[in-house]
Enzyme design. Structure first.
Site, PDB file in Angstrom:
ATOM      1  N   GLU A   1       0.832  -1.193   0.000  1.00  0.00           N
ATOM      2  CA  GLU A   1       0.000   0.000   0.000  1.00  0.00           C
ATOM      3  C   GLU A   1       0.871   1.250   0.000  1.00  0.00           C
ATOM      4  OE1 GLU A   1      -4.079  -1.502   2.244  1.00  0.00           O
ATOM      5  OE2 GLU A   1      -2.772  -0.071   3.263  1.00  0.00           O
ATOM      6  N   CYS A   2       0.670   2.111  -0.976  1.00  0.00           N
ATOM      7  CA  CYS A   2       1.309   3.422  -1.057  1.00  0.00           C
ATOM      8  C   CYS A   2       2.831   3.302  -1.061  1.00  0.00           C
ATOM      9  CB  CYS A   2       0.803   4.327   0.050  1.00  0.00           C
ATOM     10  SG  CYS A   2       0.995   6.094  -0.338  1.00  0.00           S
TER      11      CYS A   2
END
Length: 464
Positions: free
Chosen positions: A340-341
């Site tokens: 994530e990210c």
């Protein structure tokens, strides 16, 4: 019979920048120093403030985000995070009544996930932190408005922040007395308490090291000196009757105990405490590693790469070539990877010119535009986390951007976004093999099925 829920106070403000984090963190530390066992919470999707809360309270900082996990889980998660504690301090987000923006018509906007709504869900009183600079007698009107705007919210008192002088404090106290709002403390202007920040907010407590501890100690000392701790404690209460959230009740335990490597250290600090709790409840053997200096833990059967600030550590991440090569090789063999990210950037080919893992055929670079907000997304492809068609509410928070996307994988998410021409379709993230990589932050407590699915995929990988 359900036991009484932990007494709580909610630290809110009329607007961002009023000093909520200083007061909330200092209050946690001051209460702990006074012998109290403090449960620390933060409203909304923030990852940075809970790190400082953890230092102050000596317990994991947790989030109460009604948008990400659903309103029905706020009470149970509060009870879970405050078990064994005798007081909880909940730091709000933005202004008291600010939440998810969803314009539904002229003059109408929702405030889902606002501090006010979370306070009402908990049945906890609000302590309003007011930046006193520029305020005089008119503060009475501000407090009157905040006290009467929503009958479900109780303003239990005010803490005056950044007071300029004794005369200034006297005038402000008179204004508060006029509208019947008790003054619980008055903090003078203290520029030395400013914690260094960067493009996404405060520098994380992990990165700030000993200076973060010093800052928390200073906040605690300030609150101990200028806030009536006993009055705050007497004010605290909550009325949650829902049963305590339990990670064991949310997931199915796997047949094996696969090693799930969770990235940590200064570059990967954005994670929710419940994520690891759910992984363990599903049977995973969680091993935290630091991609700046470590290799993959022995027997790794799944990898979680959470959010953080890899752009601040790109050169050091690139220097750990052995780990990058191991992750690239394992991903090619189908290793389940949840990124994530920051995790997405780590899996890219290059980040600001530095070679990364090259698992996803895309480059990334730091940009000038902040992408921020909740997203109501649908999974476009089945993956090690979600079935195609699964609906999830997540949150984006980044200044980096993807460049030179070479379309080597399927998109992970689709959602509608507002544009000058109306609502347009957006596609984001990547699914390929065992990899699910995206800018979208999700909360595992709101999507526990994804944890069962991911650990099961790790079990299958370990058997190969």
């Amino acid at each position: 019979m359900v036991n009484a829920s932990c007494p709580a106070v909610v630290i809110a403000a009329p607007a961002s920048g009023s000093g909520k984090t200083t007061v909330a963190t200092g209050l946690m530390g001051a209460l702990r120093n006074a012998g109290r066992t403090v449960a620390p919470f933060k409203v909304g999707p923030d990852y940075i403030d809970p790190g400082y809360h953890s230092l102050a309270a000596g317990l994991p900082g947790r989030n109460l985000d009604a948008v990400m996990v659903g309103a029905d889980r706020i009470g149970p998660l509060f009870r879970h995070g405050s078990r064994g504690c005798d007081i909880a301090v909940v730091e709000g987000v933005m202004g008291l009544f600010d939440g998810k923006i969803d314009m539904t018509g002229p003059g109408e906007a929702s405030a889902e996930g606002s501090t006010a709504r979370v306070a009402a869900m908990l049945g906890a009183p609000v302590i309003l932190v007011v930046d006193s600079r520029g305020h005089s007698q008119s503060l009475a009107a501000v407090l009157h408005g905040f006290s009467t705007f929503d009958a479900s919210v109780r303003i239990g008192g005010v803490i005056l922040n950044r007071v300029g002088s004794q005369r200034h404090e006297d005038v402000l106290r008179q204004a508060c007395e006029r509208v019947g709002v008790p003054v619980l403390g008055a903090l003078p202007r203290m520029s030395e308490l400013v914690v260094p920040s960067r493009h996404l907010g405060l520098i994380t407590a992990v990165e700030h090291g000993g200076a973060a501890t010093d800052a928390v100690d200073a906040m605690s000392a300030l609150v101990s000196r200028f806030v009536d701790i006993e009055a705050v404690s007497a004010l605290a209460r909550s009325s949650v009757t829902a049963p305590q959230w339990s990670p064991e009740n949310e997931v199915h335990s796997s047949d094996g105990s696969p090693v799930i490597a969770v990235a940590g250290g200064p570059a990967f600090t954005f994670g929710y405490t419940e994520h690891v709790e759910l992984l363990r409840a599903a049977g995973a053997d969680v091993a935290v590693f630091d991609p700046l200096r470590d290799g993959l833990p022995p027997g790794t059967a799944g990898v979680v790469l959470p959010g953080g600030f890899p752009e601040e550590h790109a050169a050091a991440l690139a220097a750990n070539e052995l780990l990058l090569a191991d992750i690239r090789t394992a991903a090619a063999k189908g290793l389940p990877i949840h990124a994530e990210c920051a995790g997405l950037l780590y899996l890219a080919s290059r980040l600001d010119g530095h070679a990364m893992a090259g698992v996803v055929d895309v480059d990334a670079e730091f940009g000038n535009t902040l992408t921020l907000g909740y997203r109501d997304a649908v999974a476009l492809e089945s993956s090690t986390l979600f079935d195609a068609g699964t609906r999830v509410t997540g949150h984006e928070f980044h200044r980096t951007k993807l460049v030179d996307v070479r379309e080597s994988a399927s998109a992970a998410w689709g959602w509608h976004k507002q544009s000058p021409d109306g609502r347009t379709a957006a596609r984001e993230g990547f699914v390929q093999g065992g990899v699910h990589a995206s800018y979208l932050h999700t909360h595992a407590a709101g999507n526990p099925g994804s944890i069962t699915r991911f650990v099961a995929a790790a079990v299958d990988y370990a058997r190969v």
